[in-house]
Write a protein that holds these residues in place. Structure first.
Motif: not given
Length: 90
Positions: A54-58, A61
């Protein structure tokens, strides 16, 4: 870009590429006047798996970044593990 992508592959090898016996990681660099190829060999035969985060994952990627920025990338099975590599056209 080379340093960033190399860092991603080395980090993945440290975090996920160790065999039950521990392991050695090798950085392999080859180049021609037209391109540079960086490979990171580890002792796990398991291929890397891109994560759907998700967009908040640290984290999670790295492979998406390698795919988006490199000219090509892949995974080669080797005796005793695998090599994850990327190439950048110069």
């Amino acid at each position: 870009m080379c340093v960033l992508l190399t860092s991603e592959l080395v980090t993945n090898a440290v975090l996920y590429g160790q065999s039950e016996l521990g392991g050695r990681i090798e950085l392999r660099i080859s180049f021609t006047p037209a391109m540079v190829r960086i490979g990171v060999h580890d002792q796990s035969p398991a291929p890397p798996v891109a994560q759907n985060v998700g967009p908040d994952a640290m984290s999670g990627r790295g492979l998406d970044l390698v795919d988006a920025v490199s000219s090509a990338w892949g995974v080669d099975a080797t005796d005793g593990g695998k090599e994850v590599w990327f190439a950048l056209w110069l």
